[in-house]
Design an enzyme around this catalytic site. Structure first.
Site, PDB file in Angstrom:
ATOM      1  N   TRP A  50      -8.970   1.890  -0.717  1.00 35.39           N
ATOM      2  CA  TRP A  50      -9.431   0.958   0.480  1.00 35.39           C
ATOM      3  C   TRP A  50     -10.882   0.290   0.239  1.00 35.39           C
ATOM      4  O   TRP A  50     -11.180  -0.521   0.634  1.00 35.39           O
ATOM      5  CB  TRP A  50      -9.514   1.783   1.751  1.00 35.39           C
ATOM      6  CG  TRP A  50      -7.920   2.105   2.222  1.00 35.39           C
ATOM      7  CD1 TRP A  50      -7.302   3.150   2.410  1.00 35.39           C
ATOM      8  CD2 TRP A  50      -6.857   1.008   2.781  1.00 35.39           C
ATOM      9  NE1 TRP A  50      -6.089   3.099   2.783  1.00 35.39           N
ATOM     10  CE2 TRP A  50      -5.716   1.640   3.076  1.00 35.39           C
ATOM     11  CE3 TRP A  50      -7.017  -0.342   2.801  1.00 35.39           C
ATOM     12  CZ2 TRP A  50      -4.781   1.203   3.289  1.00 35.39           C
ATOM     13  CZ3 TRP A  50      -5.587  -1.001   3.293  1.00 35.39           C
ATOM     14  CH2 TRP A  50      -4.610  -0.064   3.437  1.00 35.39           C
ATOM     15  N   ARG A  86       0.066   9.588  12.760  1.00 37.46           N
ATOM     16  CA  ARG A  86       0.929   8.844  11.831  1.00 37.46           C
ATOM     17  C   ARG A  86       1.239   9.669  10.422  1.00 37.46           C
ATOM     18  O   ARG A  86       0.948  10.847  10.051  1.00 37.46           O
ATOM     19  CB  ARG A  86       0.103   7.670  11.503  1.00 37.46           C
ATOM     20  CG  ARG A  86      -1.393   7.952  10.813  1.00 37.46           C
ATOM     21  CD  ARG A  86      -1.976   6.446  10.662  1.00 37.46           C
ATOM     22  NE  ARG A  86      -3.453   6.568  10.034  1.00 37.46           N
ATOM     23  CZ  ARG A  86      -4.346   6.768  10.829  1.00 37.46           C
ATOM     24  NH1 ARG A  86      -4.343   6.819  12.291  1.00 37.46           N
ATOM     25  NH2 ARG A  86      -5.625   7.036  10.407  1.00 37.46           N
ATOM     26  N   PHE A  92       4.441   1.423   9.984  1.00 40.68           N
ATOM     27  CA  PHE A  92       3.715   2.176   9.198  1.00 40.68           C
ATOM     28  C   PHE A  92       4.232   3.197   8.400  1.00 40.68           C
ATOM     29  O   PHE A  92       5.494   3.498   8.177  1.00 40.68           O
ATOM     30  CB  PHE A  92       2.506   2.704   9.849  1.00 40.68           C
ATOM     31  CG  PHE A  92       1.378   1.719  10.240  1.00 40.68           C
ATOM     32  CD1 PHE A  92       1.734   0.439  10.572  1.00 40.68           C
ATOM     33  CD2 PHE A  92       0.024   2.111  10.467  1.00 40.68           C
ATOM     34  CE1 PHE A  92       0.778  -0.530  11.092  1.00 40.68           C
ATOM     35  CE2 PHE A  92      -0.959   1.327  10.698  1.00 40.68           C
ATOM     36  CZ  PHE A  92      -0.500  -0.040  11.149  1.00 40.68           C
ATOM     37  N   SER A  93       3.474   4.187   7.522  1.00 42.92           N
ATOM     38  CA  SER A  93       4.182   5.014   6.707  1.00 42.92           C
ATOM     39  C   SER A  93       4.862   5.919   7.215  1.00 42.92           C
ATOM     40  O   SER A  93       4.756   6.403   8.314  1.00 42.92           O
ATOM     41  CB  SER A  93       2.999   5.710   5.830  1.00 42.92           C
ATOM     42  OG  SER A  93       2.257   4.784   5.204  1.00 42.92           O
ATOM     43  N   ASN A 111       0.883  -1.073   0.114  1.00 39.85           N
ATOM     44  CA  ASN A 111       0.104   0.145   0.145  1.00 39.85           C
ATOM     45  C   ASN A 111       0.781   1.156  -0.008  1.00 39.85           C
ATOM     46  O   ASN A 111       1.719   1.146  -0.776  1.00 39.85           O
ATOM     47  CB  ASN A 111      -1.258  -0.007   0.934  1.00 39.85           C
ATOM     48  CG  ASN A 111      -0.766  -0.196   2.432  1.00 39.85           C
ATOM     49  OD1 ASN A 111      -0.128  -1.134   2.998  1.00 39.85           O
ATOM     50  ND2 ASN A 111      -0.867   0.932   3.458  1.00 39.85           N
ATOM     51  N   ASP A 112       0.740   2.235   0.958  1.00 41.35           N
ATOM     52  CA  ASP A 112       1.249   3.515   0.721  1.00 41.35           C
ATOM     53  C   ASP A 112       2.603   3.687   0.133  1.00 41.35           C
ATOM     54  O   ASP A 112       3.600   2.908   0.735  1.00 41.35           O
ATOM     55  CB  ASP A 112       1.141   4.375   2.132  1.00 41.35           C
ATOM     56  CG  ASP A 112      -0.078   4.297   2.554  1.00 41.35           C
ATOM     57  OD1 ASP A 112      -1.151   3.829   1.903  1.00 41.35           O
ATOM     58  OD2 ASP A 112      -0.326   4.678   3.882  1.00 41.35           O
ATOM     59  N   GLU A 162      -4.862  11.530   6.495  1.00 39.77           N
ATOM     60  CA  GLU A 162      -3.605  10.537   6.412  1.00 39.77           C
ATOM     61  C   GLU A 162      -2.602  11.082   5.458  1.00 39.77           C
ATOM     62  O   GLU A 162      -2.840  11.841   4.515  1.00 39.77           O
ATOM     63  CB  GLU A 162      -4.261   9.171   5.966  1.00 39.77           C
ATOM     64  CG  GLU A 162      -5.027   8.526   7.070  1.00 39.77           C
ATOM     65  CD  GLU A 162      -4.953   6.970   6.541  1.00 39.77           C
ATOM     66  OE1 GLU A 162      -4.682   6.334   7.611  1.00 39.77           O
ATOM     67  OE2 GLU A 162      -5.669   6.795   5.450  1.00 39.77           O
TER      68      GLU A 162
END
Length: 373
Positions: free
Chosen positions: A305, A166, A97-98, A37-38, A222
């Site tokens: 998503w 985040r 995470f990102s 993903n990202d 995000e």
């Protein structure tokens, strides 16, 4: 190297080689194996473009976030590099995470990412706790900072959630300091972007709430990015749970660009223009870099998503990145064009005119191959 990272590298090396080149897109980045993903850490370092990505090598579904890694000379032809990060510390055992990447003064590359752990509440339920961590390396191997995490709940402004905190995007300011923006959820349940500052990339302090959603564009914001372009300041973010406004924001989990002026006293963005970034259904979590020639280049996860269930799952990999785009600001709007490196792919022109296509078996000399523009 931790056992978990070594395991991921061995697994992807064996399994990734089982996927034939013709089973992948020619120019769009795919995970070596498993889930993507990202985009993370989109940067230029040691003469190459680097792109990291949210990665689960063991399945084509989201789980156990690692950082995958690819490098390129031209933003079109990418080579796989072994997994950069694995969730192998107590503070990030529920996922790396990102985040983003930048070169330090000593020539090392700094990765800044969201580290996820969990806490147990009085009623017995558990919830994620998101903090920020860093790692340094040489473009291939990275070592996590022994004083991680570098930003925690104590560094949040009043009312901000430690559950939704985040996706740090880091850059070097004109004053010599490092800065980063991070997505946050305030007490009103929507989104906001926080600004932090550091002298060395390891010790950080809160500066301001750069921008507030106030329940206008979706909820949690995000994957923020923030930069100056063509005399304006540009904030990119991906809001969750957006509702349509005319022709804008029809994707649910969508994209938002805010263009304006930066107040140097309050360190807040004064909004002048807002727009969606992409009108298709597959574009999320944009990240940009400043190329050596001064271009601002953007890439994104070419997925949404809300559409993950609609897929063929027999390829060994799932999801891909968009082609990179060059950005500019004109008349209060964000303009995007395909990167100019694509021009080098166009050669040996073959042209036919006034051809009548009567059936699907038409053959034209020198019209062949697996790519089309």
């Amino acid at each position: 190297m931790s056992e978990m990272l070594e395991k991921a590298r061995k697994y992807e090396f064996i399994q990734g080689q089982q996927i034939k080149e013709e089973e992948r897109p020619a120019f769009h980045i795919t995970p070596y194996v498993g889930w993507m993903n990202d985009p993370n850490g989109f940067s230029y370092y040691k003469g190459e473009y680097h792109l990291f990505y949210q990665y689960n090598p063991y399945s084509t579904h989201w789980d156990s976030m690692h950082w995958g890694h690819v490098v390129s000379k031209d933003l079109l032809h990418w080579n796989y590099v072994p997994t950069a990060l694995a969730p192998d510390e107590d503070y990030d055992k529920f996922g790396c995470f990102s985040g983003s990447a930048i070169e330090l003064e000593d020539g090392r590359q700094l990765l800044m990412y969201t580290s996820v752990n969990q806490e147990k509440l009085e009623d017995g339920t558990v919830r994620d706790i998101q903090t920020q961590a860093v790692a340094v390396g040489d473009g291939k191997d990275y070592e996590k900072y022994d004083k991680n995490p570098v930003l925690t709940a104590k560094d949040l402004p009043k009312g901000a959630s430690k559950v939704d905190f985040r996706d740090p995007k880091i850059w070097k300011g004109n004053d010599g300091n490092f800065y980063c923006v991070i997505g946050s959820r305030p007490a009103d349940g929507s989104g906001q972007i926080l600004l932090y500052r550091s002298k060395n990339g390891f010790e950080w302090e809160f500066v301001s709430i750069l921008a507030k959603n106030q329940n206008r564009y979706g909820k949690m914001w995000e994957c923020p990015d923030f930069f100056e372009l063509d005399g304006k300041y540009v904030l990119l973010t991906s809001p969750q749970d957006m509702l349509p406004e005319g022709l804008e924001f029809h994707n649910g989990n969508g994209t938002l660009c805010i263009i304006g002026e930066l107040d140097p006293e309050t360190h807040t963005l004064k909004e002048q223009f807002c727009q969606g970034i992409d009108y298709g259904i597959d574009y999320y979590a944009m990240q940009t870099l400043l190329a050596p020639d001064g271009r601002r280049i953007m890439i994104a996860w070419m997925q949404n998503w809300d559409t993950l269930a609609y897929r063929c799952n027999d390829s060994g990999w799932f999801a891909q990145m968009s082609l990179p785009r060059e950005l500019s600001v004109k008349n209060g709007r964000l303009y995007q064009v395909p990167i100019r490196e694509l021009n080098a792919m166009r050669a040996n022109k073959v042209e036919y005119n006034n051809v009548v296509i009567k059936d699907t078996r038409l053959t034209l000399d020198q019209i062949e191959g697996r790519t089309v523009d």
